[in-house]
Design a protein around this motif. Structure first.
Motif, PDB file in Angstrom:
ATOM      1  N   GLU A  27      28.691  88.716  86.401  1.00 32.47           N
ATOM      2  CA  GLU A  27      28.661  90.170  86.577  1.00 32.47           C
ATOM      3  C   GLU A  27      29.826  90.621  87.459  1.00 32.47           C
ATOM      4  O   GLU A  27      30.518  91.591  87.154  1.00 32.47           O
ATOM      5  N   LEU A  28      30.043  89.912  88.544  1.00 32.03           N
ATOM      6  CA  LEU A  28      31.150  90.242  89.436  1.00 32.03           C
ATOM      7  C   LEU A  28      32.494  90.061  88.737  1.00 32.03           C
ATOM      8  O   LEU A  28      33.385  90.922  88.840  1.00 32.03           O
ATOM      9  N   ILE A  29      32.665  88.965  88.033  1.00 31.50           N
ATOM     10  CA  ILE A  29      33.931  88.689  87.348  1.00 31.50           C
ATOM     11  C   ILE A  29      34.209  89.758  86.297  1.00 31.50           C
ATOM     12  O   ILE A  29      35.346  90.236  86.153  1.00 31.50           O
ATOM     13  N   ASP A  30      33.182  90.149  85.562  1.00 34.78           N
ATOM     14  CA  ASP A  30      33.349  91.205  84.566  1.00 34.78           C
ATOM     15  C   ASP A  30      33.819  92.497  85.228  1.00 34.78           C
ATOM     16  O   ASP A  30      34.691  93.200  84.698  1.00 34.78           O
ATOM     17  N   GLY A  31      33.263  92.803  86.408  1.00 30.09           N
ATOM     18  CA  GLY A  31      33.702  94.001  87.129  1.00 30.09           C
ATOM     19  C   GLY A  31      35.138  93.904  87.593  1.00 30.09           C
ATOM     20  O   GLY A  31      35.908  94.872  87.507  1.00 30.09           O
ATOM     21  N   ARG A  62      36.431  82.181  83.705  1.00 31.48           N
ATOM     22  CA  ARG A  62      37.783  82.090  83.134  1.00 31.48           C
ATOM     23  C   ARG A  62      37.832  82.727  81.745  1.00 31.48           C
ATOM     24  O   ARG A  62      38.801  83.420  81.402  1.00 31.48           O
ATOM     25  N   ARG A  63      36.780  82.483  80.946  1.00 31.23           N
ATOM     26  CA  ARG A  63      36.777  83.040  79.584  1.00 31.23           C
ATOM     27  C   ARG A  63      36.637  84.558  79.589  1.00 31.23           C
ATOM     28  O   ARG A  63      37.243  85.255  78.774  1.00 31.23           O
ATOM     29  N   ILE A  64      35.838  85.091  80.524  1.00 29.44           N
ATOM     30  CA  ILE A  64      35.704  86.551  80.634  1.00 29.44           C
ATOM     31  C   ILE A  64      37.047  87.183  80.980  1.00 29.44           C
ATOM     32  O   ILE A  64      37.467  88.182  80.372  1.00 29.44           O
ATOM     33  N   LEU A  65      37.731  86.604  81.953  1.00 29.23           N
ATOM     34  CA  LEU A  65      39.037  87.151  82.338  1.00 29.23           C
ATOM     35  C   LEU A  65      40.029  87.039  81.194  1.00 29.23           C
ATOM     36  O   LEU A  65      40.799  87.968  80.920  1.00 29.23           O
ATOM     37  N   VAL A  74      41.017  81.409  88.305  1.00 31.91           N
ATOM     38  CA  VAL A  74      39.704  81.115  88.870  1.00 31.91           C
ATOM     39  C   VAL A  74      39.725  79.680  89.378  1.00 31.91           C
ATOM     40  O   VAL A  74      39.976  78.742  88.617  1.00 31.91           O
ATOM     41  N   VAL A  75      39.502  79.521  90.683  1.00 33.41           N
ATOM     42  CA  VAL A  75      39.470  78.208  91.315  1.00 33.41           C
ATOM     43  C   VAL A  75      38.029  77.918  91.702  1.00 33.41           C
ATOM     44  O   VAL A  75      37.351  78.762  92.292  1.00 33.41           O
ATOM     45  N   THR A  76      37.530  76.748  91.373  1.00 33.03           N
ATOM     46  CA  THR A  76      36.181  76.344  91.766  1.00 33.03           C
ATOM     47  C   THR A  76      36.269  75.190  92.743  1.00 33.03           C
ATOM     48  O   THR A  76      37.054  74.256  92.551  1.00 33.03           O
ATOM     49  N   PRO A 294      30.978  77.125  75.104  1.00 38.08           N
ATOM     50  CA  PRO A 294      32.407  77.440  75.265  1.00 38.08           C
ATOM     51  C   PRO A 294      32.850  78.660  74.471  1.00 38.08           C
ATOM     52  O   PRO A 294      33.946  79.176  74.706  1.00 38.08           O
ATOM     53  N   ALA A 295      32.010  79.139  73.549  1.00 36.65           N
ATOM     54  CA  ALA A 295      32.368  80.331  72.782  1.00 36.65           C
ATOM     55  C   ALA A 295      31.976  81.618  73.498  1.00 36.65           C
ATOM     56  O   ALA A 295      32.445  82.702  73.133  1.00 36.65           O
ATOM     57  N   LEU A 296      31.119  81.515  74.522  1.00 36.52           N
ATOM     58  CA  LEU A 296      30.684  82.716  75.241  1.00 36.52           C
ATOM     59  C   LEU A 296      31.802  83.195  76.165  1.00 36.52           C
ATOM     60  O   LEU A 296      32.270  82.455  77.028  1.00 36.52           O
ATOM     61  N   ASP A 297      32.224  84.450  75.981  1.00 40.33           N
ATOM     62  CA  ASP A 297      33.279  84.991  76.839  1.00 40.33           C
ATOM     63  C   ASP A 297      32.971  86.407  77.301  1.00 40.33           C
ATOM     64  O   ASP A 297      33.857  87.177  77.666  1.00 40.33           O
TER      65      ASP A 297
END
Length: 432
Positions: A27-31, A62-65, A74-76, A294-297
């Motif tokens: 949710e945060l990344i999408d924002g 990473r996929r959302i961005l 994105v660093v984990t 892996p297809a979810l973005d």
């Protein structure tokens, strides 16, 4: 904003998220992706001690961005110091003890006839005792690795945690999504853009009321009477309170006020159904399975049921105002500093504030009827004692905090609850 380190760009460069393995994180990344002009970033560090969970969440981030064409890396990492080093803002969204501890918070208080909830009553005290020492340890490490960073606390109980951070001298602001959620709901009902509404949102974290809903800004027309007259049934249904309560009050309480206004009814309901913690744990299992695809973005629709609606918009707006702004109005948790004259200056309240690079300044609020001021003062006294118990430990301090809570207040209950609290949280309490 010019950073003190000279060569840093005039915009926030790095955001660190402690608890980055949370299912909230997409949710945060999408924002961040959608609101890139509001808060430009080049790096997001997700920090979490659970590597498998972190990689699932990080992969989806990473996929959302990428899907939205955002260039941020994105660093984990499980290394807190490495993750926060050089950050401009550090968001705290951790849960000490995980959903298992939340399950306990929501069940053992019911044995004593008290509401079982993760931020309210005895369960909320247990969460504070587990959380405050951990957050303060994290904040000290942030101070060393990123001394100029703002700490934005989304970790519950936000009011108590934010007070602990501020008393320890950290650059910290507390954030909750209740106000922005109500703003968006009211805007839909009225058919206006959310930005057109200013809420007279006053109280403590998870103990707030909307005393006005102003169209066009803080000095605009108060449309709350119109809102209640035309949409009172819908609002009451959302709050799970009788419409007559809203009509009598003439204000809109947050849904957490149901634990006070209908305490015994809520206890009966909670005894007869699965806990919210169990529901959330099941949702988290489903979400993590989705995140592994892996297809979810995009963020899945199920995430909206997890809680934290509009968290990303609130977090992005607050971080942007702290790092780039000059007096933008946000609803935050901050020191009282005389805003509510019946509270100490170092109480932490939740009100609209002017937010900028120099910090936050609560705005004047309406004078409060004793019906509201009395409950706010009562819960503030409990929060002061809860923080004392979290910082210094000891069963006697736990009992005093429970005695001070308006939902408890009886010595037999306080003793029984203290015994259960210690028994269920011993592994998280250094003094137990």
């Amino acid at each position: 904003m010019q950073h003190s380190s000279g060569g840093r760009p005039p915009y926030p460069r790095k955001i660190a998220v402690v608890g980055g393995g949370s299912t909230y994180t997409p949710e945060l990344i999408d924002g961040l992706a959608r609101l890139r002009e509001t808060l430009p970033v080049t790096e997001v560090a997700l920090i979490d001690p659970a590597p498998e969970r972190l990689e699932l969440v990080g992969g989806l981030a990473r996929r959302i961005l990428a899907r939205q064409g955002h260039p941020a890396a994105v660093v984990t990492t499980g290394d807190l110091q490495a993750g926060v080093e050089g950050a401009d803002a550090v968001l705290l969204q951790l849960r000490v003890g995980g959903q298992a501890a939340r399950q306990q918070d929501e069940t053992w208080p019911l044995e004593c006839g008290c509401v079982g909830q993760e931020t309210t009553g005895a369960g909320g005290l247990a969460k504070a005792l587990r959380t405050v020492p951990v957050v303060l340890s994290i904040a000290e490490r942030v101070r060393r690795a990123a001394p100029d960073a703002w700490i934005i606390d989304f970790t519950n109980p936000v009011g108590i945690v934010t007070r602990a951070l501020l008393q320890a001298g950290h650059k910290a602001v507390g954030l909750c999504n209740v106000a922005i959620g109500l703003q968006r709901k009211f805007a839909r009902l009225l058919g206006v853009p959310p930005a057109a509404l200013h809420l007279d949102h006053v109280g403590l974290n998870h103990l707030t009321w909307e005393f006005g809903v102003r169209l066009g800004g803080a000095d605009g027309e108060d449309v709350l009477p119109k809102l209640l007259a035309e949409h009172g049934d819908a609002i009451a249904d959302d709050l799970r309170l009788p419409r007559a309560v809203l009509d009598r009050l003439g204000v809109v309480p947050s849904y957490y006020l149901r634990y006070y206004y209908a305490h015994d009814q809520v206890v009966d309901e909670l005894r007869g159904k699965p806990s919210r913690a169990a529901e959330v744990a099941d949702m988290e299992r489903q979400l993590l399975a989705m995140y592994s695809d892996p297809a979810l973005d995009t963020k899945p629709g199920l995430l909206a049921r997890r809680g934290g609606a509009f968290y990303s918009e609130a977090a992005v707006a607050l971080a942007s105002a702290l790092l780039r702004g000059a007096g933008e109005v946000q609803v935050v948790n901050a020191y009282n500093h005389g805003t509510l004259p019946f509270l100490p200056d170092d109480a932490v309240i939740e009100v609209p504030a002017a937010v900028g690079t120099d910090g936050v300044r609560p705005l004047p609020v309406p004078a409060l009827d004793p019906l509201y001021a009395g409950l706010i003062a009562h819960v503030t006294a409990y929060e002061e004692l809860a923080l004392e118990a979290a910082l210094r430990g000891g069963r006697d301090r736990v009992v005093k905090a429970l005695l001070a809570h308006p939902l408890i207040g009886q010595y037999a209950q306080a003793d029984a609850l203290a015994d259960r609290l210690v028994a269920h949280n011993r592994e998280h309490l250094a003094w137990a």
